[in-house]
Design an enzyme around this catalytic site. Sequence first.
Site, PDB file in Angstrom:
ATOM      1  CB  CYS A   1      -3.387   8.990   0.628  1.00  0.00           C
ATOM      2  SG  CYS A   1      -5.094   8.936   1.328  1.00  0.00           S
TER       3      CYS A   1
ATOM      4  CE  LYS B   1      -2.773   3.178   0.610  1.00  0.00           C
ATOM      5  NZ  LYS B   1      -4.173   3.681   0.311  1.00  0.00           N
TER       6      LYS B   1
HETATM    7  N1  SAJ Z   1      -2.112  15.055  -8.407  1.00  0.00           N
HETATM    8  C1  SAJ Z   1      -1.275  15.899  -9.609  1.00  0.00           C
HETATM    9  N2  SAJ Z   1      -0.717  15.367 -10.918  1.00  0.00           N
HETATM   10  C2  SAJ Z   1      -1.200  13.973 -11.193  1.00  0.00           C
HETATM   11  C3  SAJ Z   1      -1.854  13.177 -10.305  1.00  0.00           C
HETATM   12  C4  SAJ Z   1      -2.406  13.920  -8.908  1.00  0.00           C
HETATM   13  O1  SAJ Z   1      -0.530  16.924  -9.105  1.00  0.00           O
HETATM   14  O2  SAJ Z   1      -0.977  13.701 -12.097  1.00  0.00           O
HETATM   15  C5  SAJ Z   1      -2.137  15.634  -7.294  1.00  0.00           C
HETATM   16  C6  SAJ Z   1      -3.611  15.627  -7.204  1.00  0.00           C
HETATM   17  O3  SAJ Z   1      -4.308  17.220  -7.421  1.00  0.00           O
HETATM   18  C7  SAJ Z   1      -3.875  15.782  -5.716  1.00  0.00           C
HETATM   19  C8  SAJ Z   1      -2.749  14.660  -5.258  1.00  0.00           C
HETATM   20  O4  SAJ Z   1      -1.881  14.418  -6.251  1.00  0.00           O
HETATM   21  O5  SAJ Z   1      -3.799  16.780  -5.065  1.00  0.00           O
HETATM   22  C9  SAJ Z   1      -3.429  13.296  -4.875  1.00  0.00           C
HETATM   23  O6  SAJ Z   1      -4.424  13.093  -5.955  1.00  0.00           O
HETATM   24  P1  SAJ Z   1      -4.684  11.653  -6.446  1.00  0.00           P
HETATM   25  O7  SAJ Z   1      -6.163  11.791  -7.050  1.00  0.00           O
HETATM   26  O8  SAJ Z   1      -3.684  11.009  -7.357  1.00  0.00           O
HETATM   27  O9  SAJ Z   1      -4.628  10.556  -5.371  1.00  0.00           O
HETATM   28  P2  SAJ Z   1      -5.630  10.575  -3.843  1.00  0.00           P
HETATM   29  O10 SAJ Z   1      -4.736  11.185  -2.795  1.00  0.00           O
HETATM   30  O11 SAJ Z   1      -6.793  11.195  -3.978  1.00  0.00           O
HETATM   31  O12 SAJ Z   1      -5.838   8.993  -3.597  1.00  0.00           O
HETATM   32  C10 SAJ Z   1      -4.811   8.293  -3.545  1.00  0.00           C
HETATM   33  C11 SAJ Z   1      -4.891   6.797  -4.544  1.00  0.00           C
HETATM   34  N3  SAJ Z   1      -3.690   6.282  -4.649  1.00  0.00           N
HETATM   35  C12 SAJ Z   1      -3.123   6.049  -5.965  1.00  0.00           C
HETATM   36  O13 SAJ Z   1      -3.399   6.322  -6.865  1.00  0.00           O
HETATM   37  C13 SAJ Z   1      -1.857   5.241  -5.953  1.00  0.00           C
HETATM   38  C14 SAJ Z   1      -6.022   5.943  -3.820  1.00  0.00           C
HETATM   39  O14 SAJ Z   1      -6.075   4.953  -4.814  1.00  0.00           O
HETATM   40  C15 SAJ Z   1      -5.510   5.677  -2.383  1.00  0.00           C
HETATM   41  O15 SAJ Z   1      -6.542   4.739  -1.952  1.00  0.00           O
HETATM   42  C16 SAJ Z   1      -5.640   6.868  -1.723  1.00  0.00           C
HETATM   43  O16 SAJ Z   1      -4.380   7.675  -2.191  1.00  0.00           O
HETATM   44  C17 SAJ Z   1      -5.472   6.496  -0.237  1.00  0.00           C
HETATM   45  O17 SAJ Z   1      -6.255   6.510   0.573  1.00  0.00           O
HETATM   46  O18 SAJ Z   1      -4.200   5.993  -0.021  1.00  0.00           O
END
Ligand code: SAJ
Length: 418
Positions: A269, A215
Amino acid sequence: MNEIFEGRVAIIGLGYIGLPTAVALATRGVEVVGVDVNEATVKAVGNGEVPFIEPDLAVGVSGAVAMGSLTATTVTPEADAFIIAVPTPFLDNHEADMSYVRAAVEQIAPRLRGGEIIVLESTSPPGSTENVSRWLEELRPDLNPAHASEGLPDLHVAHCPERVLPGKIMIEMITNDRVVGGITQECARKAASIYRVFCLGEILLTDAASAEMSKLVENAYRDVNIAFANELSLISEDLNLDVWEVIKLANHHPRVNVLTPGPGVGGHCIAVDPWFIVGASPELTPLIRAARAINDSKPHHVADQLIVKTARFREPTVACLGLAYKPNIDDLRESPAVAIVDEIAAALPDLDIRVAEPFIHVLPAALSGHDNVQLQPATSAIADADIVLLLVDHDHFKSLSRSRLEGKVVYDTRGVWR
Ligand code: SAJ
């Protein structure tokens, strides 16, 4: 034979993971008791309401409560299985704060009769599930947790990390594969029977520490890749290139998939979990630390750049679009957008800042103390502004007519209006 759980489940923590999990089980006929220390949450869930926004969750909660299969309480009941879904934030030194997990275990221990399944879902550093097992052994020496050397275990302790994406929780809860790591193989097998009730994905059985680490690796992988995109955005700015054009072109290579740069990494996360790996192996994690540093520095960089842009005007007004940590949700936790607005408002107390965030009705505490920040609908905020700073790519902002931006200085941190 793949066993499917039957009995009563108590879910400790009715937050972004606990409540959807409760719904997934309860709507499939399992008796679920949701437990939370927050009386307002318990009252809301008991009335079939959801205390936060997540697509399709509200209908699930009201349905499950109406069916009588979901109830909520502040007191942990007796149950056949317990799922711990409480927060594991980090402390000032970046170590995991396991106090909520410990408190959950202390509530569960007196209710145990032997034979129960205890699943830790909260994201936790390697060794945490083993600790849960040890704590149970200390609290209930009359029972035999699975890591005891002899005899059949009377308790089945396992880790099944949640992996759902906020904004798509109700879909991913059902379709994602699940990793279930047991203190023993039998523990993993027993715990898997719970997820088999609703999970259509593959259920992968392993040991507890591998499940914990997998994870953390998922979120660290994402963090490192976002950091790469964010570093590219800084380089492109320096070289006067359009980073989105560069990434779009590079991504045409069959083995390249650069992620999207932005104003920083928010949420509870991805900005947190990599630290648990650093904590476990401090000497061996320079890449993971560097990624954290790059992503954490991005909000400050955006604030700095915006402040430079204001120097062109005598008494400028700035529209800041979005406060959530990512698009189309109301979640402001660890949001880079909030940090950016806060930094700009503090640095330029005379700057007139209009914030538009369609998912909230009042400014968060971090911003309500600034006299120069007010919440306003996006259209009027843009109309009043000299500078428009796009911080979150909400669909609402994407749907606005581009003509509204004419004559304004636009700083688009998400590449929506390129
Ligand atoms: N972000 C970027 N660029 C990207 C992707 C995301 O700047 O290309 C930023 C987003 O704007 C945001 C942050 O990263 O601020 C995180 O967003 P996210 O949508 O990538 O992820 P989370 O934090 O909402 O959810 C993550 C997910 N993990 C993965 O995709 C590996 C989710 O599946 C997990 O369950 C969750 O963390 C968790 O609870 O751990």
